[in-house]
Design a protein around this motif. Structure first.
Motif, PDB file in Angstrom:
ATOM      1  N   PRO A 128      61.580  43.233  38.623  1.00 17.98           N
ATOM      2  CA  PRO A 128      60.633  44.271  37.771  1.00 17.98           C
ATOM      3  C   PRO A 128      59.903  45.281  38.354  1.00 17.98           C
ATOM      4  CG  PRO A 128      59.882  41.748  37.434  1.00 17.98           C
ATOM      5  CD  PRO A 128      60.975  41.768  38.682  1.00 17.98           C
ATOM      6  N   VAL A 129      59.783  46.467  37.760  1.00 14.62           N
ATOM      7  CA  VAL A 129      59.043  47.654  38.658  1.00 14.62           C
ATOM      8  C   VAL A 129      58.301  48.202  37.601  1.00 14.62           C
ATOM      9  CG1 VAL A 129      59.635  49.793  39.674  1.00 14.62           C
ATOM     10  CG2 VAL A 129      61.472  48.113  39.458  1.00 14.62           C
ATOM     11  N   ILE A 130      57.007  48.176  38.008  1.00 13.83           N
ATOM     12  CA  ILE A 130      55.735  48.634  37.344  1.00 13.83           C
ATOM     13  C   ILE A 130      55.309  50.187  37.884  1.00 13.83           C
ATOM     14  CG2 ILE A 130      53.454  48.126  36.663  1.00 13.83           C
ATOM     15  CD1 ILE A 130      55.259  45.844  36.098  1.00 13.83           C
ATOM     16  N   LEU A 131      54.941  51.118  36.902  1.00 11.70           N
ATOM     17  CA  LEU A 131      54.545  52.259  37.307  1.00 11.70           C
ATOM     18  C   LEU A 131      52.885  52.316  37.108  1.00 11.70           C
ATOM     19  CD1 LEU A 131      55.466  55.271  38.117  1.00 11.70           C
ATOM     20  CD2 LEU A 131      55.201  55.752  35.623  1.00 11.70           C
ATOM     21  N   GLN A 132      52.360  52.553  38.198  1.00 11.04           N
ATOM     22  CA  GLN A 132      50.769  52.907  37.986  1.00 11.04           C
ATOM     23  C   GLN A 132      50.284  54.360  37.387  1.00 11.04           C
ATOM     24  OE1 GLN A 132      48.100  53.657  41.531  1.00 11.04           O
ATOM     25  NE2 GLN A 132      47.756  51.200  41.060  1.00 11.04           N
ATOM     26  N   LEU A 133      49.464  54.147  36.356  1.00  5.85           N
ATOM     27  CA  LEU A 133      49.203  55.253  35.759  1.00  5.85           C
ATOM     28  C   LEU A 133      47.674  55.537  36.023  1.00  5.85           C
ATOM     29  CD1 LEU A 133      50.532  54.513  32.166  1.00  5.85           C
ATOM     30  CD2 LEU A 133      51.708  56.140  34.166  1.00  5.85           C
ATOM     31  N   THR A 134      47.080  56.709  36.349  1.00  5.67           N
ATOM     32  CA  THR A 134      45.890  57.057  36.736  1.00  5.67           C
ATOM     33  C   THR A 134      45.542  58.261  36.443  1.00  5.67           C
ATOM     34  OG1 THR A 134      44.569  57.023  38.869  1.00  5.67           O
ATOM     35  CG2 THR A 134      46.520  57.992  39.363  1.00  5.67           C
ATOM     36  N   HIS A 135      43.990  58.524  36.559  1.00  4.80           N
ATOM     37  CA  HIS A 135      43.331  59.881  36.619  1.00  4.80           C
ATOM     38  C   HIS A 135      42.352  59.714  37.860  1.00  4.80           C
ATOM     39  CE1 HIS A 135      40.657  62.915  35.893  1.00  4.80           C
ATOM     40  NE2 HIS A 135      41.143  63.328  34.903  1.00  4.80           N
ATOM     41  N   SER A 136      42.484  60.665  38.812  1.00  5.65           N
ATOM     42  CA  SER A 136      41.983  60.666  40.039  1.00  5.65           C
ATOM     43  C   SER A 136      40.390  60.928  40.060  1.00  5.65           C
ATOM     44  CB  SER A 136      42.518  61.290  41.137  1.00  5.65           C
ATOM     45  OG  SER A 136      44.049  60.970  40.877  1.00  5.65           O
ATOM     46  N   GLY A 137      40.014  61.107  38.955  1.00  7.07           N
ATOM     47  CA  GLY A 137      38.531  61.389  38.768  1.00  7.07           C
ATOM     48  C   GLY A 137      37.851  62.293  39.869  1.00  7.07           C
ATOM     49  N   ARG A 138      36.817  61.647  40.726  1.00  8.07           N
ATOM     50  CA  ARG A 138      36.228  62.273  41.757  1.00  8.07           C
ATOM     51  C   ARG A 138      37.053  62.739  43.060  1.00  8.07           C
ATOM     52  NH1 ARG A 138      31.579  61.113  44.273  1.00  8.07           N
ATOM     53  NH2 ARG A 138      30.834  60.606  42.236  1.00  8.07           N
ATOM     54  N   PHE A 139      38.232  62.393  43.136  1.00 12.19           N
ATOM     55  CA  PHE A 139      39.298  62.579  43.967  1.00 12.19           C
ATOM     56  C   PHE A 139      40.286  63.604  43.689  1.00 12.19           C
ATOM     57  CE2 PHE A 139      37.510  58.151  44.520  1.00 12.19           C
ATOM     58  CZ  PHE A 139      36.736  58.387  45.512  1.00 12.19           C
ATOM     59  N   SER A 140      39.916  64.285  42.576  1.00 13.45           N
ATOM     60  CA  SER A 140      41.268  65.218  42.037  1.00 13.45           C
ATOM     61  C   SER A 140      41.216  66.497  42.977  1.00 13.45           C
ATOM     62  CB  SER A 140      40.910  65.591  40.575  1.00 13.45           C
ATOM     63  OG  SER A 140      40.870  64.243  39.893  1.00 13.45           O
ATOM     64  N   LYS A 141      42.403  66.817  43.184  1.00 15.38           N
ATOM     65  CA  LYS A 141      42.699  68.059  44.055  1.00 15.38           C
ATOM     66  C   LYS A 141      43.933  68.684  43.575  1.00 15.38           C
ATOM     67  CE  LYS A 141      40.561  66.423  48.355  1.00 15.38           C
ATOM     68  NZ  LYS A 141      41.156  65.096  48.366  1.00 15.38           N
ATOM     69  N   PRO A 142      43.994  69.075  42.100  1.00 20.95           N
ATOM     70  CA  PRO A 142      45.352  69.384  41.667  1.00 20.95           C
ATOM     71  C   PRO A 142      45.986  70.395  42.358  1.00 20.95           C
ATOM     72  CG  PRO A 142      43.567  69.873  40.169  1.00 20.95           C
ATOM     73  CD  PRO A 142      43.099  69.146  41.093  1.00 20.95           C
ATOM     74  N   ASP A 143      45.295  71.526  43.008  1.00 21.69           N
ATOM     75  CA  ASP A 143      46.100  72.530  43.499  1.00 21.69           C
ATOM     76  C   ASP A 143      45.541  72.258  45.309  1.00 21.69           C
ATOM     77  OD1 ASP A 143      43.143  73.133  43.614  1.00 21.69           O
ATOM     78  OD2 ASP A 143      43.383  75.017  42.905  1.00 21.69           O
ATOM     79  N   ASN A 144      45.275  71.147  45.629  1.00 13.84           N
ATOM     80  CA  ASN A 144      44.814  70.921  47.076  1.00 13.84           C
ATOM     81  C   ASN A 144      43.805  71.230  47.634  1.00 13.84           C
ATOM     82  OD1 ASN A 144      47.288  69.556  47.116  1.00 13.84           O
ATOM     83  ND2 ASN A 144      48.270  70.902  48.860  1.00 13.84           N
ATOM     84  N   THR A 145      42.684  71.604  46.292  1.00 10.92           N
ATOM     85  CA  THR A 145      41.336  71.896  46.886  1.00 10.92           C
ATOM     86  C   THR A 145      40.525  71.091  45.868  1.00 10.92           C
ATOM     87  OG1 THR A 145      40.998  73.840  45.351  1.00 10.92           O
ATOM     88  CG2 THR A 145      41.754  74.480  47.610  1.00 10.92           C
TER      89      THR A 145
END
Ligand SMILES: Cc1cc2nc3c(=O)[nH]c(=O)nc-3n(C[C@H](O)[C@H](O)[C@H](O)COP(=O)(O)O)c2cc1C
Length: 438
Positions: A128-145
């Motif tokens: 079985p293969v599970i996919l982890q779904l997340t929202h990174s919240g305080r650690f979000s850096k969508p454009d690397n900043t």
């Protein structure tokens, strides 16, 4: 970097555990690790009692689709004989990505995820293969900043990752929109061929941060019902897609080892003593909501990494014996297994034990302290760990993870990661470029 003590014989391990005041389960009979585990209310079965934890590689394409290194990583780990493969943190929104190399699932990049699930199934011969779904919240850096999405300001988390006090706290309306997105992402994971979706709630990412939003006003703060609302709503939205061939799972951290009121699952006196009353309540509600598989963890790698992944060499000297950290993880799994026996529970804390991990895993699983033992860093270093345990009855000491923290050091530089020691061809040149002075 600080260097820990490491034991070379079982007698040294036992003596170190005794010195640390902990009692590690140990069994020389590894056959229990061959036991398949069927997940309740499903036709999905772990092929054996060893699993691969979710381990980010930060190597997606710019749109979040798996890249060549992602395929290589998952293929190597899936072909190593483990009974279940848990694919890493995958953002459900662009603003919830930790960086440009983090996976993000969307309808327009689903082909890449289909390919990833196919590779994992084929390489693992049907695990079985599970996919982890997340929202990174305080650690979000969508454009690397840093573009933190915070549920609250947290002075304790600020000690290691400061956020300006003027930074806005996320609105209730934004949070209201997330369960639907997690539901849609779970459906995408199902359509892509995964066997389950993980609604991640740990490590101080958004859902777990809300669990300790004691002072937040509105629908998502204050009472237990409010603090757990978003996580449980997301579970329910994902569970709409649950059937015999698709499970709802969670990477769940019941105790953060961050003092109350800044961490969840902690004694109200502000000490570092866990208080299981709320975690147990939440764990039962997760089962009511449809969760049947949990990969447990503790702490936050951004604040107290020694709790989450005991190490020999890391950024700081742990404030406790390393085996006390291993023991906390194993005992917490045992507590959870007792609280909700119907959830298939994967334990953690084994990579630190190097060649002795199989004996401790067998001890824990045979004592019913977990259904399976999960391996993270070991899977990076030694992707065949499960095959060697199951077929040869031992790990090769020259291949084990050294818990040197080089994989996480690469991550912290927002760079693709793997094991520069044991997978040198690919990752050593990258490591040398990032750390030319070492
Ligand atoms: C490089 C790296 C990446 C990780 N990525 C994830 C992740 O994507 N999701 C997650 O839940 N945990 C993640 N973790 C935590 C691991 O899954 C695991 O809990 C931790 O390493 C302890 O297990 P171990 O002692 O076997 O390594 C990561 C850890 C490391 C070192």
């Amino acid at each position: 970097m600080n260097s820990g003590f490491h034991f070379k014989t079982k007698a040294e391990l036992t003596a170190a555990a005794e010195a640390a005041g902990v009692d590690l389960p140990l069994s020389d009979d590894l056959s229990v690790l061959k036991t398949p585990r069927r997940i309740e209310d499903s036709d999905i079965t772990l092929k054996n009692s060893l699993t691969v934890h979710p381990m980010e590689g930060f190597d997606s394409g710019p749109d979040g689709a798996p890249g060549e290194l992602t395929f290589r990583r998952i293929k190597r780990m899936a072909s190593g004989g483990a009974g279940l493969i848990w694919v890493e943190a995958t953002a459900v929104t662009e603003d919830g990505r930790t960086n440009r190399g983090q996976l993000r699932i969307a309808r327009d990049n689903l082909d890449g995820f289909k390919q990833l699930a196919e590779i994992a199934h084929e390489a693992s011969d049907g695990a079985p293969v599970i996919l982890q779904l997340t929202h990174s919240g305080r650690f979000s850096k969508p454009d690397n900043t840093p573009k933190p999405v915070i549920a609250m300001h947290n002075p304790v988390m600020n000690e290691t990752m400061p956020i300006d006090p003027s930074w806005p706290v996320v609105t209730d309306e934004y949070l209201d929109s997330l369960p639907e997105k997690f539901g849609a992402a779970a459906k995408m994971a199902k359509d892509a061929g995964f066997d389950g979706a993980d609604i991640k709630c740990c490590h101080k990412y958004l859902f777990s941060e809300l669990l300790s939003a004691y002072d937040r006003p509105g629908r998502y703060g204050g009472s237990f019902e409010n603090r757990t609302r978003l996580f449980l709503d997301a579970i329910r939205a994902a569970a709409v897609h649950r059937d015999r061939h698709f499970v709802i799972a969670s990477r769940f951290g019941p105790v953060e080892m961050i003092p109350h009121p800044w961490g969840f699952g902690m004694a109200r006196d502000g000490s570092l003593t866990p208080d299981w009353e709320e975690p147990d309540r939440l764990y039962r509600l997760m089962h009511d909501g449809g969760v049947r598989l949990v990969d447990m963890t503790l702490g936050s790698p951004y604040y107290n990494p020694h709790v989450n992944r005991p190490y020999d060499n890391g950024g700081y000297e742990p404030p406790e014996a390393r085996l006390a950290g291993v023991s906390r993880l194993i005992d917490a799994a045992a507590h959870m297994k007792k609280t909700v026996p119907g959830i298939t529970l994967i334990g953690t804390g084994y990579s630190y034990l190097r060649a002795f991990a199989p004996q401790v895993a067998a001890g824990a699983v045979s004592a019913g302290m977990a259904d399976a033992a999960g391996f993270g860093r070991m899977a990076f270093a030694y992707p065949d760990f499960a095959r060697d345990i199951l077929e040869n009855g031992a790990l090769d000491a020259s291949k084990v993870c050294l818990t040197c923290s080089k994989c996480t050091a690469m991550m912290r530089k927002i760079h693709a990661t793997g094991c520069p020691i044991r997978d040198r061809e690919v990752y050593l040149p990258m490591y040398k470029e990032l750390f030319p002075k070492e």
